[in-house]
Design a protein around this motif. Structure first.
Motif, PDB file in Angstrom:
ATOM      1  N   GLN A   1       0.825  -1.208   0.000  1.00 41.06           N
ATOM      2  CA  GLN A   1       0.000   0.000   0.000  1.00 41.06           C
ATOM      3  C   GLN A   1       0.860   1.259   0.000  1.00 41.06           C
ATOM      4  OE1 GLN A   1      -2.938   0.057   3.090  1.00 41.06           O
ATOM      5  NE2 GLN A   1      -3.950   1.887   2.321  1.00 41.06           N
ATOM      6  N   ARG A   2       1.881   1.263   0.839  1.00 42.91           N
ATOM      7  CA  ARG A   2       2.763   2.432   0.892  1.00 42.91           C
ATOM      8  C   ARG A   2       3.649   2.497  -0.346  1.00 42.91           C
ATOM      9  NH1 ARG A   2       5.762   3.275   6.327  1.00 42.91           N
ATOM     10  NH2 ARG A   2       5.765   5.395   5.517  1.00 42.91           N
ATOM     11  N   LEU A   3       4.085   1.345  -0.823  1.00 41.55           N
ATOM     12  CA  LEU A   3       4.888   1.323  -2.043  1.00 41.55           C
ATOM     13  C   LEU A   3       4.120   1.915  -3.217  1.00 41.55           C
ATOM     14  CD1 LEU A   3       6.872  -2.048  -2.164  1.00 41.55           C
ATOM     15  CD2 LEU A   3       7.777   0.230  -2.638  1.00 41.55           C
ATOM     16  N   GLU A   4       2.854   1.574  -3.302  1.00 40.87           N
ATOM     17  CA  GLU A   4       2.030   2.108  -4.386  1.00 40.87           C
ATOM     18  C   GLU A   4       1.964   3.629  -4.318  1.00 40.87           C
ATOM     19  OE1 GLU A   4      -2.648   2.209  -5.671  1.00 40.87           O
ATOM     20  OE2 GLU A   4      -1.899   0.412  -4.653  1.00 40.87           O
ATOM     21  N   ARG A   5       1.772   4.168  -3.124  1.00 38.64           N
ATOM     22  CA  ARG A   5       1.714   5.628  -2.977  1.00 38.64           C
ATOM     23  C   ARG A   5       3.027   6.274  -3.393  1.00 38.64           C
ATOM     24  NH1 ARG A   5      -0.761   4.673   2.212  1.00 38.64           N
ATOM     25  NH2 ARG A   5       1.143   5.404   3.236  1.00 38.64           N
ATOM     26  N   VAL A   6       4.135   5.662  -2.992  1.00 46.05           N
ATOM     27  CA  VAL A   6       5.445   6.218  -3.329  1.00 46.05           C
ATOM     28  C   VAL A   6       5.688   6.165  -4.834  1.00 46.05           C
ATOM     29  CG1 VAL A   6       7.929   5.820  -3.129  1.00 46.05           C
ATOM     30  CG2 VAL A   6       6.498   5.781  -1.086  1.00 46.05           C
ATOM     31  N   VAL A   7       5.385   5.034  -5.446  1.00 52.26           N
ATOM     32  CA  VAL A   7       5.592   4.888  -6.890  1.00 52.26           C
ATOM     33  C   VAL A   7       4.763   5.913  -7.655  1.00 52.26           C
ATOM     34  CG1 VAL A   7       5.187   3.369  -8.861  1.00 52.26           C
ATOM     35  CG2 VAL A   7       6.281   2.467  -6.814  1.00 52.26           C
ATOM     36  N   LEU A   8       3.500   6.039  -7.297  1.00 48.76           N
ATOM     37  CA  LEU A   8       2.631   6.998  -7.982  1.00 48.76           C
ATOM     38  C   LEU A   8       3.145   8.427  -7.803  1.00 48.76           C
ATOM     39  CD1 LEU A   8      -0.888   5.560  -7.043  1.00 48.76           C
ATOM     40  CD2 LEU A   8       0.278   5.393  -9.242  1.00 48.76           C
TER      41      LEU A   8
END
Length: 284
Positions: A168-175
């Motif tokens: 979930q946090r990785l997705e936010r960072v990538v985006l």
């Protein structure tokens, strides 16, 4: 305190330390560690950098059993980990590299754990990755964003399928990182595209539900890149190729769903070059 009165002493010490390698270093740890830790804890960034380099050399050239003895490894971990709370780019870059090797002293990489072992048990790798993601979410300095983006890929490779704990946090960072331009080399974006591909491969079953958001971000990126005159042809080509590779992986993990979503793209908003990329992205 004599090294603070004579700057040359710390350089002589660091040079001498870096000349000693395995297996000769281990027997000298009681004399080498204290000054290395003093340099690491100093308030001047240049001394911190020198200290982290010394500690990293010690980690690389000392058997893990010797580092764990007398709780030395824990002292090293705490001494280096605290640098992740600073804002000095050069210090953080060295600290992240040192931690990557130091973590192997405590535990096996989560990516190498067998099926019979508990992958879901949190470990120090999780602690470091969690701290890196926390810093990345709020970081706005270009040099630090580049350093974190480069280091993140290495930590995800080390985590393996256990990266699912941080999706979930990785997705936010990538985006967040893909939305912000980083001309002229676009280092952050290129690294984050590699992170996205690695994340997709490692967390394959969990990625299908994230296809819509990630695909939308990738399409925006490709549209921006195709019309950005500040980019060189080589950088633009790399970004388009990496974006296409990411779309292809998302299409594979979603069992062809991306192909149907791409049919909804308005061709009037895309350049001919972009349309060609989209046509080939889902066909491999």
């Amino acid at each position: 305190d004599s090294w603070q009165r004579c700057e040359a002493l710390k350089l002589v010490f660091a040079w001498a330390l870096l000349q000693v390698s395995r297996p000769g270093l281990s027997s000298h740890l009681p004399r080498l560690l204290p000054l290395s830790l003093l340099l690491n804890d100093h308030y001047k960034p240049e001394n911190c950098m020198l200290g982290v380099r010394c500690l990293h050399h010690i980690v690389q050239n000392t058997p893990a059993a010797d580092l764990r003895q007398f709780n030395r490894a824990e002292v090293l971990y705490q001494a280096v980990f605290k640098h992740l709370h600073t804002s000095e780019a050069a210090v953080i870059q060295l600290a992240l590299a040192c931690l990557l090797d130091l973590l192997l002293v405590f535990e096996k990489p989560p990516s190498l754990l067998g099926p019979s072992q508990s992958r879901r048990k949190p470990c120090r790798h999780d602690d470091v990755l969690r701290m890196v993601l926390t810093n990345m979410e709020v970081e706005h300095k270009v040099d630090l964003r580049r350093i974190y983006a480069s280091a993140l890929l290495l930590y995800i490779e080390r985590m393996g399928v256990a990266v699912c704990r941080h999706l979930q946090r990785l997705e936010r960072v990538v985006l967040g990182y893909l939305e912000v331009s980083d001309p002229p080399e676009e280092i952050s974006r290129l690294k984050m595209l590699e992170v996205l591909q690695k994340m997709t491969r490692e967390a394959w079953p969990r990625m299908e539900r994230r296809v819509d958001v990630l695909l939308r971000c990738l399409l925006r990126l490709m549209v921006d890149v195709s019309s950005d005159s500040r980019l060189s042809d080589s950088v633009r080509q790399q970004l388009m190729d990496q974006s296409s590779a990411s779309i292809h992986l998302l299409d594979t993990c979603s069992y062809g769903r991306v192909q149907h979503l791409l049919l909804q793209v308005d061709s009037g908003c895309c350049s001919p070059q972009l349309l060609r990329y989209l046509a080939t992205a889902t066909t491999g």
